[in-house]
Scaffold this motif. Structure first.
Motif, PDB file in Angstrom:
ATOM      1  N   GLY A 199      38.724  42.399  36.395  1.00 53.33           N
ATOM      2  CA  GLY A 199      39.791  43.173  37.032  1.00 53.33           C
ATOM      3  C   GLY A 199      41.171  42.682  36.638  1.00 53.33           C
ATOM      4  O   GLY A 199      42.070  43.481  36.345  1.00 53.33           O
ATOM      5  N   LEU A 200      41.367  41.385  36.588  1.00 48.31           N
ATOM      6  CA  LEU A 200      42.652  40.821  36.207  1.00 48.31           C
ATOM      7  C   LEU A 200      42.988  41.173  34.757  1.00 48.31           C
ATOM      8  O   LEU A 200      44.128  41.537  34.438  1.00 48.31           O
ATOM      9  CB  LEU A 200      42.639  39.303  36.409  1.00 48.31           C
ATOM     10  N   THR A 241      36.721  42.825  41.894  1.00 52.80           N
ATOM     11  CA  THR A 241      36.332  41.723  42.769  1.00 52.80           C
ATOM     12  C   THR A 241      35.302  42.221  43.791  1.00 52.80           C
ATOM     13  O   THR A 241      34.307  41.541  44.061  1.00 52.80           O
ATOM     14  CB  THR A 241      37.558  41.120  43.478  1.00 52.80           C
ATOM     15  N   PHE A 288      42.763  47.181  39.683  1.00 58.33           N
ATOM     16  CA  PHE A 288      41.490  46.823  39.060  1.00 58.33           C
ATOM     17  C   PHE A 288      40.987  45.460  39.528  1.00 58.33           C
ATOM     18  O   PHE A 288      39.775  45.240  39.618  1.00 58.33           O
ATOM     19  CB  PHE A 288      41.609  46.847  37.527  1.00 58.33           C
ATOM     20  N   MET A 289      41.911  44.554  39.814  1.00 56.39           N
ATOM     21  CA  MET A 289      41.510  43.235  40.290  1.00 56.39           C
ATOM     22  C   MET A 289      40.752  43.354  41.622  1.00 56.39           C
ATOM     23  O   MET A 289      39.681  42.772  41.792  1.00 56.39           O
ATOM     24  CB  MET A 289      42.734  42.333  40.466  1.00 56.39           C
ATOM     25  N   VAL A 290      41.267  44.140  42.542  1.00 59.40           N
ATOM     26  CA  VAL A 290      40.606  44.324  43.838  1.00 59.40           C
ATOM     27  C   VAL A 290      39.281  45.067  43.655  1.00 59.40           C
ATOM     28  O   VAL A 290      38.248  44.685  44.220  1.00 59.40           O
ATOM     29  CB  VAL A 290      41.534  45.079  44.822  1.00 59.40           C
ATOM     30  N   ASP A 310      43.902  44.859  34.599  1.00 54.78           N
ATOM     31  CA  ASP A 310      45.236  45.053  35.175  1.00 54.78           C
ATOM     32  C   ASP A 310      46.321  44.590  34.205  1.00 54.78           C
ATOM     33  O   ASP A 310      47.349  45.252  34.049  1.00 54.78           O
ATOM     34  CB  ASP A 310      45.372  44.305  36.507  1.00 54.78           C
ATOM     35  N   MET A 351      48.849  46.097  38.354  1.00 57.84           N
ATOM     36  CA  MET A 351      48.472  44.771  38.796  1.00 57.84           C
ATOM     37  C   MET A 351      47.336  44.671  39.824  1.00 57.84           C
ATOM     38  O   MET A 351      46.308  44.147  39.487  1.00 57.84           O
ATOM     39  CB  MET A 351      49.706  44.002  39.266  1.00 57.84           C
ATOM     40  N   PRO A 352      47.396  45.111  41.042  1.00 56.08           N
ATOM     41  CA  PRO A 352      46.303  44.736  41.941  1.00 56.08           C
ATOM     42  C   PRO A 352      45.114  45.700  41.972  1.00 56.08           C
ATOM     43  O   PRO A 352      44.085  45.380  42.551  1.00 56.08           O
ATOM     44  CB  PRO A 352      46.975  44.699  43.308  1.00 56.08           C
ATOM     45  N   PHE A 385      36.543  39.276  39.363  1.00 57.39           N
ATOM     46  CA  PHE A 385      37.975  38.987  39.424  1.00 57.39           C
ATOM     47  C   PHE A 385      38.567  38.903  38.019  1.00 57.39           C
ATOM     48  O   PHE A 385      39.636  39.467  37.748  1.00 57.39           O
ATOM     49  CB  PHE A 385      38.206  37.673  40.184  1.00 57.39           C
ATOM     50  N   GLY A 386      37.863  38.228  37.116  1.00 56.29           N
ATOM     51  CA  GLY A 386      38.355  38.075  35.745  1.00 56.29           C
ATOM     52  C   GLY A 386      38.454  39.395  35.009  1.00 56.29           C
ATOM     53  O   GLY A 386      39.455  39.665  34.315  1.00 56.29           O
TER      54      GLY A 386
END
Length: 122
Positions: A63-64, A81, A76-78, A67, A73-74, A60-61
């Motif tokens: 990806g956030l 994760t 790379f986070m998804v 992003d 925004m969503p 998550f970190g």
């Protein structure tokens, strides 16, 4: 002959027999259970939970961060994760396999000790 009345057991022979019986009973006792056995199982369970959560958190970190860096925004986070989840599951399975191998080795050692004791008695 001994000076015991007929039908009376010899105390020396009875004492020797009691010693032999005590030795056989002692050799057949199950090994004492480890006091920390449940604690080690709980430690392994917590280890697996921590491995899963840390994989998710790291993914998550990353990806956030990506992003925020690229302004998407969503996506790379998804993606990261999910990759973190997969990595956490893989590490958990490896830990479970290691735990099973340790348990199997411990049981094999216990059985080999019992077999050696049986061989000595025969």
């Amino acid at each position: 002959m001994s000076d015991l009345p007929p039908g009376e057991p010899d105390p020396k022979r009875l004492a020797a027999l009691e010693k032999k019986l005590a030795a056989v009973r002692k050799s057949q006792e199950p090994p004492p259970q480890r006091v920390d056995h449940h604690l080690s199982q709980a430690n392994m369970a917590w280890r697996m939970v921590i491995e899963m959560v840390s994989g998710l958190g790291i993914g998550f970190g990353i990806g956030l961060g990506l992003d925020a860096l690229f302004g998407t925004m969503p996506i790379f986070m998804v993606l990261f994760t999910m990759l973190g989840f997969a990595a956490g599951v893989k590490v958990m399975l490896r830990s479970a396999k290691e735990m099973n191998e340790d348990r199997a080795a411990e049981q094999a050692e216990t059985l080999s000790v019992a077999d050696e004791e049986d061989d000595r008695r025969d």
